[in-house]
Design an enzyme around this catalytic site. Structure first.
Site, PDB file in Angstrom:
ATOM      1  N   GLU A   1      26.825  47.270   9.709  1.00 36.78           N
ATOM      2  CA  GLU A   1      26.019  48.346   9.127  1.00 36.78           C
ATOM      3  C   GLU A   1      26.808  48.891   7.953  1.00 36.78           C
ATOM      4  O   GLU A   1      27.914  49.399   8.142  1.00 36.78           O
ATOM      5  CB  GLU A   1      25.765  49.427  10.185  1.00 36.78           C
ATOM      6  CG  GLU A   1      24.728  50.431   9.742  1.00 36.78           C
ATOM      7  CD  GLU A   1      25.324  51.777   9.498  1.00 36.78           C
ATOM      8  OE1 GLU A   1      25.865  52.328  10.472  1.00 36.78           O
ATOM      9  OE2 GLU A   1      25.272  52.268   8.359  1.00 36.78           O
TER      10      GLU A   1
ATOM     11  N   GLY B   1      30.669  50.378   8.015  1.00 36.80           N
ATOM     12  CA  GLY B   1      31.510  50.931   6.958  1.00 36.80           C
ATOM     13  C   GLY B   1      30.969  50.545   5.609  1.00 36.80           C
ATOM     14  O   GLY B   1      29.761  50.309   5.456  1.00 36.80           O
ATOM     15  N   GLY B   2      31.881  50.505   4.628  1.00 41.34           N
ATOM     16  CA  GLY B   2      31.457  50.236   3.256  1.00 41.34           C
ATOM     17  C   GLY B   2      31.380  48.743   2.959  1.00 41.34           C
ATOM     18  O   GLY B   2      31.185  47.920   3.846  1.00 41.34           O
ATOM     19  N   ASP B   3      31.603  48.418   1.683  1.00 43.28           N
ATOM     20  CA  ASP B   3      31.360  47.016   1.308  1.00 43.28           C
ATOM     21  C   ASP B   3      32.476  46.084   1.776  1.00 43.28           C
ATOM     22  O   ASP B   3      32.426  44.883   1.530  1.00 43.28           O
ATOM     23  CB  ASP B   3      31.123  46.882  -0.211  1.00 43.28           C
ATOM     24  CG  ASP B   3      32.198  47.625  -0.992  1.00 43.28           C
ATOM     25  OD1 ASP B   3      31.974  47.952  -2.156  1.00 43.28           O
ATOM     26  OD2 ASP B   3      33.264  47.890  -0.389  1.00 43.28           O
TER      27      ASP B   3
ATOM     28  N   CYS C   1      25.680  57.473   6.419  1.00 44.98           N
ATOM     29  CA  CYS C   1      24.984  56.347   5.782  1.00 44.98           C
ATOM     30  C   CYS C   1      23.483  56.608   5.764  1.00 44.98           C
ATOM     31  O   CYS C   1      22.769  56.085   4.924  1.00 44.98           O
ATOM     32  CB  CYS C   1      25.299  55.043   6.486  1.00 44.98           C
ATOM     33  SG  CYS C   1      25.157  55.157   8.224  1.00 44.98           S
TER      34      CYS C   1
ATOM     35  N   ASN D   1      33.392  58.295   9.357  1.00 39.74           N
ATOM     36  CA  ASN D   1      32.519  59.481   9.529  1.00 39.74           C
ATOM     37  C   ASN D   1      32.055  59.683  10.958  1.00 39.74           C
ATOM     38  O   ASN D   1      31.586  60.759  11.323  1.00 39.74           O
ATOM     39  CB  ASN D   1      31.345  59.413   8.554  1.00 39.74           C
ATOM     40  CG  ASN D   1      30.485  58.182   8.766  1.00 39.74           C
ATOM     41  OD1 ASN D   1      30.866  57.248   9.459  1.00 39.74           O
ATOM     42  ND2 ASN D   1      29.310  58.194   8.179  1.00 39.74           N
ATOM     43  N   TYR D   2      32.121  58.640  11.785  1.00 42.46           N
ATOM     44  CA  TYR D   2      31.834  58.777  13.231  1.00 42.46           C
ATOM     45  C   TYR D   2      32.853  57.937  13.994  1.00 42.46           C
ATOM     46  O   TYR D   2      32.487  56.987  14.686  1.00 42.46           O
ATOM     47  CB  TYR D   2      30.424  58.289  13.546  1.00 42.46           C
ATOM     48  CG  TYR D   2      29.319  59.229  13.136  1.00 42.46           C
ATOM     49  CD1 TYR D   2      28.773  59.158  11.869  1.00 42.46           C
ATOM     50  CD2 TYR D   2      28.845  60.206  13.998  1.00 42.46           C
ATOM     51  CE1 TYR D   2      27.754  60.019  11.483  1.00 42.46           C
ATOM     52  CE2 TYR D   2      27.830  61.071  13.616  1.00 42.46           C
ATOM     53  CZ  TYR D   2      27.297  60.970  12.357  1.00 42.46           C
ATOM     54  OH  TYR D   2      26.280  61.824  11.976  1.00 42.46           O
TER      55      TYR D   2
ATOM     56  N   GLY E   1      32.586  45.235   4.560  1.00 44.95           N
ATOM     57  CA  GLY E   1      31.803  44.405   5.476  1.00 44.95           C
ATOM     58  C   GLY E   1      31.306  43.134   4.833  1.00 44.95           C
ATOM     59  O   GLY E   1      31.245  42.079   5.461  1.00 44.95           O
TER      60      GLY E   1
HETATM   61  O1  G3P Z   1      26.828  57.156   8.765  1.00 40.33           O
HETATM   62  C1  G3P Z   1      26.633  56.585   9.963  1.00 40.33           C
HETATM   63  C2  G3P Z   1      25.218  56.678  10.432  1.00 40.33           C
HETATM   64  O2  G3P Z   1      25.202  56.045  11.646  1.00 40.33           O
HETATM   65  C3  G3P Z   1      24.701  58.098  10.477  1.00 40.33           C
HETATM   66  O3  G3P Z   1      24.327  58.454  11.761  1.00 40.33           O
HETATM   67  O4  G3P Z   1      23.281  59.970  13.403  1.00 40.33           O
HETATM   68  O5  G3P Z   1      24.170  60.909  11.263  1.00 40.33           O
HETATM   69  O6  G3P Z   1      22.115  59.511  11.239  1.00 40.33           O
HETATM   70  P1  G3P Z   1      23.435  59.793  11.928  1.00 40.33           P
END
Ligand code: G3P
Length: 478
Positions: free
Chosen positions: A253, A234-236, A287, A158-159, A238
């Protein structure tokens, strides 16, 4: 587009000897859009060897020079924001505007990290022995922060740019070398970002980027003896990594179930804006998204009406058109989300909108009267579906928040700051936002998950410190 993007090793773009590639499916068209190399374990070994060698001279590079190169990379990244954003649109269906924002935010993160690194790595401690009982002043201790060695960075889909540089920049300013394993969805955006570091002129072998199937090189990377630190978001997966990795520092995270607690004195308009922004931006694939609303019964009807009205205004469609709600990242993700919705339906949740899905595109859905026996009350949909649970006391809200296995962020809406602080203290989450939706940014703030949401703390300063260790030199006077 029909070529296979190369991987980056030893300062060069290379084709894998495997002769195989990994397809990147455009979430909107559900067709292959890009392909990347399926690197081999042998190629991972080579990357680790060059990373180890390059790190030695990089650690001896003056701090100001390390910072200067990072500033250059930041500038190049911003110059390339359009093509990189285009990749984010095609690979992860990120709305075009948000995609550009991610790249610019990443450039700012790299620059801030360069400055912060010069500050905190440019100073150490000077200790004298006679401050401890029984000692004369015969020992002078000088401490400094030294690099760990090779840092393995694994960012999420997602990033794929911002959560890559949030690991890369701290690792590099601290004197480490960096091996990047990008997510498949978002890999080309990440490769393009790596090219910006290449153009900035970083030494050969210091930064590498390997792509490929998690099943072939995932464990091989995370258990590789050449790795001295892993930073994973990422997800689980981790949790599996944390069980298999060696005696090395881990920064993890892993997602969350961020609760939004609405008290009776809350500004419901403010709360509604933040619930929609927090719960539905990037289709809930964050997240730190609002993942469950815990609202006091007495104001619940009013709040739900306000949220419904704003949800109705969300645009739904393609990321190219900058729609608010775009297709979720994969078909399997869409299926998982659908499973949670059907479970809620079967158990009697109130659907504020008709459930609607076309391919990976799921229309925003607010579920009211959700109860704890429904999966959506506890599981992370990572999609545009938001459960509302009505509570009869603040304690009930805190209890639900703390009963979750996750503990990333949470938020509270109330006009009583004293109450907010007391509730914040009681919430077992790494961060609590008062009168705003959860968020990781700004990127210099500490960012950490408790319980299953992670290990260690991120945010630029914490990441720099976590990617160093302390070295003491003691001068013994005669
Ligand atoms: O999902 C990753 C988390 O770091 C979200 O970042 O900046 O959207 O709160 P943000």
């Amino acid at each position: 587009r029909d070529g296979v993007f190369k991987y980056y090793s030893d300062g060069m773009w290379k084709t894998s000897s495997s002769g195989k590639s990994v397809p990147i499916i455009n979430p909107t068209t559900r067709k292959t859009y890009f392909k990347v190399q399926a690197c081999t374990q042998e190629e991972v070994n080579k990357v680790m060897d060059t990373a180890k060698i390059a790190q030695k001279s990089w650690a001896r590079t003056p701090l100001w020079k390390r910072a200067e190169l990072l500033h250059k990379a930041a500038a190049v990244l911003k110059e390339h924001k359009a093509p990189i954003a285009e990749c984010l649109v095609k690979e992860i269906a990120k709305p075009a505007k948000d995609a550009v924002t991610e790249v610019v935010r990443s450039g700012d993160l790299v620059s801030y990290c360069a400055e912060e690194g010069v500050r905190i790595l440019g100073e150490g401690k000077f200790l004298v022995s006679d401050s401890f009982p029984g000692n004369e002043r015969t020992k002078y201790c000088l401490t400094s922060k030294i690099p760990l060695g090779v840092v393995l960075a694994i960012p999420p889909f997602n990033y794929p740019v911002n959560l890559a540089v949030s690991k890369i920049a701290p690792a590099l300013i601290a004197g480490n070398s960096l091996v990047l394993k990008p997510p498949t969805q978002g890999a080309v955006a990440a490769l393009h970002m790596v090219h910006c570091f290449h153009l900035a002129g970083f030494p050969k072998g210091l930064i590498s980027c390997v792509t490929g199937k998690g099943s072939e090189i995932g464990d091989f990377l995370t258990m590789h003896p050449g790795v001295n630190c892993i930073s994973f978001t990422g997800g689980d997966t981790g949790i599996a990594i944390s069980k298999k990795a060696g005696m090395i520092p881990l920064q993890m995270e892993l997602g969350g179930k961020d609760a939004c607690i609405i008290l009776e004195d809350a500004d419901l308009d403010l709360a509604a804006v933040n619930i929609v922004k927090g719960g539905f931006s990037y289709s809930g694939q964050r997240c730190t998204a609002v993942k469950v609303v815990l609202v006091m019964e007495s104001v619940a009807d009013a709040l739900v009406e306000k949220v419904k009205a704003k949800v109705a205004k969300l645009t739904v469609g393609s990321p190219e058109d900058d729609c608010d709600i775009t297709p979720v990242v994969t078909e399997s993700s869409a299926n998982f989300i659908e499973g949670l919705v059907m479970d809620a339906k079967q158990k009697g949740a109130t659907f504020c909108q008709e459930y609607k899905r076309e391919g990976n595109l799921i229309w925003p859905l607010l579920l009211d009267h959700v109860r704890p026996d429904m999966r959506i009350a506890w599981e992370e949909p990572f999609g545009p579906v938001l459960p509302v649970i009505r509570i009869s006391s603040v304690e009930e809200g805190i209890h639900h928040c703390n009963a979750s296995n996750f503990g990333l962020q949470g938020c509270i809406f109330t006009r009583d700051i004293n109450k907010a602080i007391l509730i914040s203290d009681a919430m077992e989450t790494g961060t609590v936002q008062i009168n705003s939706a959860p968020a990781r940014g700004p990127d210099h703030f500490p960012f950490q998950g408790l319980k299953d949401s992670g290990i260690g703390s991120q945010g630029i300063t914490n990441s720099i410190n976590m990617m160093t260790k302390i070295k003491s030199t003691v001068i013994n006077l005669p």
